[in-house]
Design a protein around this motif. Structure first.
Motif, PDB file in Angstrom:
ATOM      1  N   ASP A 103       1.957   1.839  -3.507  1.00  0.00           N
ATOM      2  CA  ASP A 103       0.835   2.299  -4.327  1.00  0.00           C
ATOM      3  C   ASP A 103       0.494   3.755  -4.045  1.00  0.00           C
ATOM      4  OD1 ASP A 103       0.604  -0.112  -5.607  1.00  0.00           O
ATOM      5  OD2 ASP A 103      -0.970  -0.883  -4.303  1.00  0.00           O
TER       6      ASP A 103
ATOM      7  N   THR B 112      -8.456  -4.031  -3.847  1.00  0.00           N
ATOM      8  CA  THR B 112      -7.678  -4.732  -4.861  1.00  0.00           C
ATOM      9  C   THR B 112      -7.639  -6.233  -4.581  1.00  0.00           C
ATOM     10  OG1 THR B 112      -6.274  -2.791  -5.132  1.00  0.00           O
ATOM     11  CG2 THR B 112      -5.433  -4.862  -6.000  1.00  0.00           C
TER      12      THR B 112
ATOM     13  N   ARG C 169      -5.541  -8.700  -4.809  1.00  0.00           N
ATOM     14  CA  ARG C 169      -4.113  -8.949  -5.042  1.00  0.00           C
ATOM     15  C   ARG C 169      -3.814 -10.426  -5.294  1.00  0.00           C
ATOM     16  NH1 ARG C 169      -1.457  -3.986  -3.623  1.00  0.00           N
ATOM     17  NH2 ARG C 169      -2.817  -2.744  -2.281  1.00  0.00           N
TER      18      ARG C 169
ATOM     19  N   HIS D  18      -3.005   1.318 -10.745  1.00  0.00           N
ATOM     20  CA  HIS D  18      -1.859   0.461 -10.456  1.00  0.00           C
ATOM     21  C   HIS D  18      -2.083  -0.304  -9.158  1.00  0.00           C
ATOM     22  CE1 HIS D  18      -1.192   4.300  -8.424  1.00  0.00           C
ATOM     23  NE2 HIS D  18      -0.602   3.597  -7.471  1.00  0.00           N
ATOM     24  N   ALA D  19      -1.349  -1.390  -8.995  1.00  0.00           N
ATOM     25  CA  ALA D  19      -1.387  -2.173  -7.759  1.00  0.00           C
ATOM     26  C   ALA D  19      -0.098  -2.972  -7.654  1.00  0.00           C
ATOM     27  CB  ALA D  19      -2.587  -3.107  -7.734  1.00  0.00           C
ATOM     28  N   THR D  20       0.453  -3.027  -6.454  1.00  0.00           N
ATOM     29  CA  THR D  20       1.748  -3.659  -6.221  1.00  0.00           C
ATOM     30  C   THR D  20       1.585  -4.947  -5.421  1.00  0.00           C
ATOM     31  OG1 THR D  20       2.828  -1.492  -6.250  1.00  0.00           O
ATOM     32  CG2 THR D  20       4.039  -3.308  -5.242  1.00  0.00           C
TER      33      THR D  20
ATOM     34  N   ASN E 108       0.818  -1.210   0.000  1.00  0.00           N
ATOM     35  CA  ASN E 108       0.000   0.000   0.000  1.00  0.00           C
ATOM     36  C   ASN E 108       0.851   1.260   0.000  1.00  0.00           C
ATOM     37  OD1 ASN E 108      -2.688  -0.723  -0.199  1.00  0.00           O
ATOM     38  ND2 ASN E 108      -2.867  -1.221   1.958  1.00  0.00           N
TER      39      ASN E 108
ATOM     40  N   THR F  25       4.865  -4.206  -9.766  1.00  0.00           N
ATOM     41  CA  THR F  25       3.719  -3.295  -9.873  1.00  0.00           C
ATOM     42  C   THR F  25       3.004  -3.513 -11.198  1.00  0.00           C
ATOM     43  OG1 THR F  25       4.755  -1.612  -8.480  1.00  0.00           O
ATOM     44  CG2 THR F  25       2.955  -0.893  -9.903  1.00  0.00           C
TER      45      THR F  25
END
Length: 549
Positions: free
Chosen positions: A450, A528, A530, A462-464, A447, A478
């Protein structure tokens, strides 16, 4: 009747003695508000507007039908609804017969419905005939014989007439007389609603919430954010979750306000709707406010009447708070979960001062602590966030294992979120236990990465995640969504790290791999998924390995 609720006797006495709980039910509060605000608009959707009195009358007639088909106090009424005003008619009707409200996501298919409804032993089911390419009526007919407890189905014939012999809302409203209020038999400590968890990591659990839980939570929100009968909410979040249902519909009812529902969120159209309806506040996940502000920055459109936006689902970056303020919007983080909803917030008067540095302070009457293995840690030290209070759910239905994992013996809820707290009681959520990337033994918050990447040129989302690595255990990956369909130069590790370096972000937070994706998978509340991105990076890495052979 649902029994075996997880609430300790000493806590129950404490909440009653403090006045946090009372003998009010949601129905009794609703009845008082109908008397007071009879002709005032309660809910508007993209098609129709209903006053408090109109919703009450229609709900009374639907309640008469529920009574006729055998729904009694404590039975579960399941409904699968779009973001329509009729959702209010259904939920109020359930309250009038003392039924437990059980709203489900509109994207649940037949298998999802069968699993969810059999879990809670639904007695009645209500859904649309048709909406947005989905034949809900046919889906209802497919499942009716697979749910032994189910006695009746009705359909909302808003956009399309019924094709079957199932009773419709319009026929029910035309046939029945409203039942009298106050005859439900429900008590304030009874379960009023069952919500499904978002399901970011597995099969959703059924969260039990009493009348007292919900009324305390929404009164806390109304008071904490100074909402009045003059306020008008804009709500585009799904109504089967706490944000759309409790915050979007129950909170305005408690304050005597109005809620404007938007079936499909599109930023520029949302701004038009906010202005035309004179909406003063809203609440949603971060992508909603991000899109609104992006639209304002690229066009001459302004949400002139919108003064307050409550944002949940992820920590707010300071840049977003400042941008919102530039456009006259106080952007406040609010923190909670389906089980503990909500319990910490940034007071509007502290918004600019804290500027994204803190997730909030607990509402009055709610306890928060930071712990490792349930043992409280000193202020400033990171640990798991735990909460306890009059708002807290009373258990997962028929899931003893989940109850034991989530609740401590003395009534604290283990959130699974990582945070730290200062001596003023402020907490800062900085990740999930399951969203921590362990790189070479060092814990890194996905987080945090991000949040630092918000505003990076060339990407709109985007999301890591952590990607598998033989040497370090995990490395930083990412996923990005390009700002153009076919950009000349794709976002890369170089472009992202140069942006982070320009913001003086520590090198340990720089992505080591960047993957382009069409869209970031999220739940309907904006969280998200993930685990799906983790599956996707493993898939792509496997293809690379096979190609290299």
């Amino acid at each position: 009747m649902i029994t075996d609720l997880r609430i300790l006797d000493e806590l129950k006495k404490k909440y009653y003695d403090a006045g946090f709980w009372s003998h009010d039910t949601i129905e009794s509060v609703w009845t008082k508000q109908v008397d007071r605000y009879s002709d005032k608009p309660y809910v508007k959707d993209n098609y129709i507007s209903h006053s408090y009195a109109e919703v009450d009358e229609m709900a009374g007639k639907l309640a008469a039908w529920l009574t006729e088909v055998g729904v009694r106090n404590g039975d579960v009424v399941t409904f699968q609804m779009p973001t329509w005003a009729e959702f209010c008619v259904v939920y109020v009707a359930a309250l009038k017969v003392g039924a437990v409200m059980h709203p489900l996501p509109k994207n649940f298919n037949d298998e999802d419905l069968v699993r969810a409804m059999n879990l809670v032993e639904s007695v009645a089911f209500i859904c649309p005939t048709f909406e947005h390419k989905t034949d809900y009526e046919n889906q209802a007919l497919l499942i009716k014989d697979r749910i032994p407890s189910l006695r009746a189905i009705a359909v909302i014939d808003k956009l399309q007439p019924a094709k079957s012999s199932l009773p419709t809302l319009s026929s029910i409203v035309g046939k029945y007389d409203p039942i009298k209020p106050g005859k439900s038999g429900a008590l304030s400590d009874d379960v009023a609603c069952i919500l499904s968890t978002s399901g970011t990591t597995g099969i959703p659990k059924a969260v039990l919430l009493t009348h007292n839980n919900i009324l305390f939570s929404e009164r806390s929100m109304v008071n904490g954010f100074h909402l009045t009968e003059n306020d008008i909410a804009y709500m585009a979040s799904p109504l089967n979750h706490a944000t759309g249902f409790f915050h979007g519909l129950i909170a305005p009812m408690i304050s005597g306000g109005t809620c404007v529902l938007d079936e499909r969120f599109v930023a520029d159209k949302a701004i038009d709707r906010i202005n035309s309806e004179k909406c003063t506040w809203s609440m949603a996940a971060t992508p909603f406010i991000y899109d609104l502000l992006t639209c304002m920055s690229k066009t001459d459109k302004r949400a002139e009447t919108l003064k307050l936006f409550m944002c949940g689902g992820a920590p707010l970056p300071s840049t977003l708070v400042q941008c919102a303020y530039h456009y006259g919007i106080t952007l406040c983080e609010i923190y909670g979960s389906t089980e503990s909803c909500p319990h910490a917030f940034v007071p509007p008067e502290k918004c600019l001062d804290w500027s994204g540095a803190w997730s909030g302070i607990p509402f009055d009457g709610i306890e928060v602590k930071v712990a490792n293995n349930d043992v409280e840690v000193p202020n400033g030290e990171q640990g798991e966030e735990l909460s306890r209070g009059p708002h807290l759910f009373v258990g997962y239905y028929n899931n003893e294992g989940a109850n034991q994992r989530a609740l401590t013996p003395d009534g604290w809820f283990r959130s699974g979120d990582l945070c730290y707290q200062d001596d003023k009681g402020r907490i800062r959520i900085n990740g999930r236990k399951k969203e921590i990337i362990i790189r070479g033994g060092e814990n890194i918050s996905a987080n945090e990465i991000d949040a630092a990447l918000v505003g990076c040129p060339g990407i709109t989302d985007h999301a890591t995640i952590g990607m598998p690595d033989d040497r370090l255990g995990e490395r930083i990956c990412t996923f990005v969504v390009c700002s153009e369909e076919s950009p000349a130069v794709l976002p890369s590790v170089k472009s992202l790290t140069e942006y982070l370096e320009s913001k003086h972000i520590q090198k340990r937070l720089w992505p080591e791999r960047v993957e382009v994706i069409g869209s970031i998978p999220r739940t309907s509340t904006g969280k998200t998924k993930r685990h799906l991105l983790a599956d996707e990076i493993k898939r792509r890495m496997k293809i690379e390995q096979e190609s290299a052979k």
